[in-house]
Enzyme design. Sequence first.
Site, PDB file in Angstrom:
ATOM      1  N   ARG A   1      75.104  14.517 -29.398  1.00  0.00           N
ATOM      2  CA  ARG A   1      74.260  15.717 -29.428  1.00  0.00           C
ATOM      3  C   ARG A   1      75.001  16.816 -30.179  1.00  0.00           C
ATOM      4  NH1 ARG A   1      71.199  12.451 -28.408  1.00  0.00           N
ATOM      5  NH2 ARG A   1      69.754  12.246 -26.647  1.00  0.00           N
TER       6      ARG A   1
ATOM      7  N   LYS B   1      69.053   2.116 -37.348  1.00  0.00           N
ATOM      8  CA  LYS B   1      68.986   1.267 -36.151  1.00  0.00           C
ATOM      9  C   LYS B   1      67.521   1.008 -35.819  1.00  0.00           C
ATOM     10  CE  LYS B   1      69.645   2.604 -31.713  1.00  0.00           C
ATOM     11  NZ  LYS B   1      68.615   2.000 -30.838  1.00  0.00           N
TER      12      LYS B   1
ATOM     13  N   HIS C   1      69.820 -10.224 -23.220  1.00  0.00           N
ATOM     14  CA  HIS C   1      70.463 -10.438 -21.907  1.00  0.00           C
ATOM     15  C   HIS C   1      69.680 -11.545 -21.202  1.00  0.00           C
ATOM     16  CE1 HIS C   1      72.099  -8.380 -17.990  1.00  0.00           C
ATOM     17  NE2 HIS C   1      72.442  -9.652 -18.099  1.00  0.00           N
ATOM     18  N   ASP C   2      70.187 -12.775 -21.262  1.00  0.00           N
ATOM     19  CA  ASP C   2      69.479 -13.906 -20.656  1.00  0.00           C
ATOM     20  C   ASP C   2      70.502 -15.026 -20.474  1.00  0.00           C
ATOM     21  OD1 ASP C   2      67.435 -15.776 -19.882  1.00  0.00           O
ATOM     22  OD2 ASP C   2      65.998 -14.636 -21.066  1.00  0.00           O
TER      23      ASP C   2
ATOM     24  N   ASP D   1      63.640   5.335 -33.516  1.00  0.00           N
ATOM     25  CA  ASP D   1      62.829   4.980 -32.347  1.00  0.00           C
ATOM     26  C   ASP D   1      61.400   5.480 -32.541  1.00  0.00           C
ATOM     27  OD1 ASP D   1      64.950   3.679 -31.027  1.00  0.00           O
ATOM     28  OD2 ASP D   1      65.730   5.589 -30.300  1.00  0.00           O
TER      29      ASP D   1
ATOM     30  N   THR E   1      74.707   4.520 -21.971  1.00  0.00           N
ATOM     31  CA  THR E   1      75.198   5.913 -21.885  1.00  0.00           C
ATOM     32  C   THR E   1      74.290   6.786 -21.011  1.00  0.00           C
ATOM     33  OG1 THR E   1      74.249   6.124 -24.102  1.00  0.00           O
ATOM     34  CG2 THR E   1      76.636   6.085 -23.948  1.00  0.00           C
TER      35      THR E   1
ATOM     36  N   ASN F   1      71.770 -20.430 -23.157  1.00  0.00           N
ATOM     37  CA  ASN F   1      70.965 -21.253 -24.059  1.00  0.00           C
ATOM     38  C   ASN F   1      69.832 -20.444 -24.708  1.00  0.00           C
ATOM     39  OD1 ASN F   1      70.196 -23.851 -25.178  1.00  0.00           O
ATOM     40  ND2 ASN F   1      68.412 -23.684 -23.834  1.00  0.00           N
ATOM     41  N   THR F   2      69.205 -19.592 -23.917  1.00  0.00           N
ATOM     42  CA  THR F   2      68.095 -18.777 -24.435  1.00  0.00           C
ATOM     43  C   THR F   2      68.605 -17.769 -25.457  1.00  0.00           C
ATOM     44  OG1 THR F   2      66.979 -19.037 -22.325  1.00  0.00           O
ATOM     45  CG2 THR F   2      66.215 -17.238 -23.716  1.00  0.00           C
TER      46      THR F   2
ATOM     47  N   ASP G   1      68.972  -3.433 -32.699  1.00  0.00           N
ATOM     48  CA  ASP G   1      69.417  -3.120 -31.334  1.00  0.00           C
ATOM     49  C   ASP G   1      68.416  -3.676 -30.321  1.00  0.00           C
ATOM     50  OD1 ASP G   1      70.544  -1.855 -29.099  1.00  0.00           O
ATOM     51  OD2 ASP G   1      69.622   0.076 -29.553  1.00  0.00           O
TER      52      ASP G   1
ATOM     53  N   GLN H   1      70.389  11.254 -21.737  1.00  0.00           N
ATOM     54  CA  GLN H   1      71.773  10.804 -21.910  1.00  0.00           C
ATOM     55  C   GLN H   1      72.700  11.561 -20.956  1.00  0.00           C
ATOM     56  OE1 GLN H   1      72.478   8.273 -23.573  1.00  0.00           O
ATOM     57  NE2 GLN H   1      71.476   8.143 -25.568  1.00  0.00           N
TER      58      GLN H   1
ATOM     59  N   LYS I   1      69.470  -5.732 -27.707  1.00  0.00           N
ATOM     60  CA  LYS I   1      70.181  -5.840 -26.415  1.00  0.00           C
ATOM     61  C   LYS I   1      69.785  -7.085 -25.632  1.00  0.00           C
ATOM     62  CE  LYS I   1      70.672  -0.838 -25.654  1.00  0.00           C
ATOM     63  NZ  LYS I   1      69.773  -0.259 -26.637  1.00  0.00           N
TER      64      LYS I   1
ATOM     65  N   GLY J   1      69.802   9.496 -32.459  1.00  0.00           N
ATOM     66  CA  GLY J   1      68.345   9.393 -32.465  1.00  0.00           C
ATOM     67  C   GLY J   1      67.699  10.755 -32.537  1.00  0.00           C
ATOM     68  N   ARG J   2      67.280  11.255 -31.365  1.00  0.00           N
ATOM     69  CA  ARG J   2      66.467  12.472 -31.326  1.00  0.00           C
ATOM     70  C   ARG J   2      67.061  13.695 -32.011  1.00  0.00           C
ATOM     71  NH1 ARG J   2      65.506  11.182 -25.120  1.00  0.00           N
ATOM     72  NH2 ARG J   2      67.517  10.221 -25.577  1.00  0.00           N
TER      73      ARG J   2
HETATM   74  O1  C5P Z   1      67.797   9.840 -29.090  1.00  0.00           O
HETATM   75  P1  C5P Z   1      69.206   9.407 -28.778  1.00  0.00           P
HETATM   76  O2  C5P Z   1      70.248   9.984 -29.726  1.00  0.00           O
HETATM   77  O3  C5P Z   1      69.569   9.576 -27.328  1.00  0.00           O
HETATM   78  O4  C5P Z   1      69.175   7.829 -29.085  1.00  0.00           O
HETATM   79  C1  C5P Z   1      70.244   6.979 -28.796  1.00  0.00           C
HETATM   80  C2  C5P Z   1      69.878   5.593 -29.189  1.00  0.00           C
HETATM   81  O5  C5P Z   1      70.960   4.723 -28.862  1.00  0.00           O
HETATM   82  C3  C5P Z   1      68.633   5.023 -28.521  1.00  0.00           C
HETATM   83  O6  C5P Z   1      67.953   4.245 -29.497  1.00  0.00           O
HETATM   84  C4  C5P Z   1      69.166   4.146 -27.412  1.00  0.00           C
HETATM   85  O7  C5P Z   1      68.350   3.004 -27.199  1.00  0.00           O
HETATM   86  C5  C5P Z   1      70.506   3.688 -27.992  1.00  0.00           C
HETATM   87  N1  C5P Z   1      71.541   3.334 -27.014  1.00  0.00           N
HETATM   88  C6  C5P Z   1      72.023   4.203 -26.062  1.00  0.00           C
HETATM   89  N2  C5P Z   1      73.001   3.815 -25.176  1.00  0.00           N
HETATM   90  C7  C5P Z   1      73.492   2.581 -25.230  1.00  0.00           C
HETATM   91  C8  C5P Z   1      73.015   1.679 -26.180  1.00  0.00           C
HETATM   92  C9  C5P Z   1      72.036   2.093 -27.075  1.00  0.00           C
HETATM   93  O8  C5P Z   1      71.605   5.363 -26.029  1.00  0.00           O
HETATM   94  N3  C5P Z   1      74.487   2.233 -24.405  1.00  0.00           N
END
Ligand code: C5P
Length: 232
Positions: free
Chosen positions: A181, A32, A63-64, A10, A119, A67-68, A59, A190, A61, A210-211
């Site tokens: 985590r 990702k 949502h529409d 990210d 989440t 057709n789109t 990723d 989260q 996501k 991620g983080r």
């Molecule tokens: O930094 P962190 O570990 O919280 O990042 C989680 C990643 O997973 C983010 O990129 C977030 O967009 C993605 N994600 C999420 N929950 C979901 C779907 C995707 O946290 N249900």
Amino acid sequence: MKRDVIIACDFPGEQETLAFLDRFTGKKPFVKIGMELFYGAGPDIVRRIKSRGHKIFLDLKLHDIPNTVKKAMKVLSDLDVDICNLHAAGGIDMMKAAVEGLTRSDGSRPLLIAVTQLTSIDQKRMEEELLIRQPLEDVVLRYADNARQAGLDGVVCSPLEAGRVHAACGNGFLTVTPGIRFASGDTGDQQRVTTPARARELGSDLIVVGRPITAAEDPAAAYNRCVEEFAI
Ligand code: C5P
């Protein structure tokens, strides 16, 4: 698919992302690419990272209306990613249309998974803000079953739900789980979190981290710790 750790890159642009990935000198991590990087750097970033030998989960996501989404998925299928996704809340017809759009003329396509409930959403928020009164796990399971019926390959869910999703949709149905985590880490935004080791015990197939990796002083060491706890 073999158990693996996916790093959520990210970052706002190409330079930071490639500099970050340069720090991984061993195994090429599964990456990702989310909205921030895709919108900031454009589709070329996908080709760039792929050409360096990384597997990619795109990723976005979607949502529409069906057709789109079908047309957008057709464009994404040319990017040759390994996994892409949409929101199960778009409904079964939308998910079926997505599979159609993603499928290339030779019948191949990237894996397609559905986000169940983010989440960052917990029971209280779901009830008060979204007016969904059922237990969160039941909502996740229903969305997972809708995704299975539409022909998708799995879902994004919390590791806490992975076991029930497998029981309902089969062991081959992928559970891709963010909300990871380390035992002593910050949860940030989260709500439904577990450690990599616990995610493994709970049966997640792929964890998205991620983080805890991107903000670590030594990202490669944090990644290796995730791999050791989750994938070996
Ligand atoms: O930094 P962190 O570990 O919280 O990042 C989680 C990643 O997973 C983010 O990129 C977030 O967009 C993605 N994600 C999420 N929950 C979901 C779907 C995707 O946290 N249900």
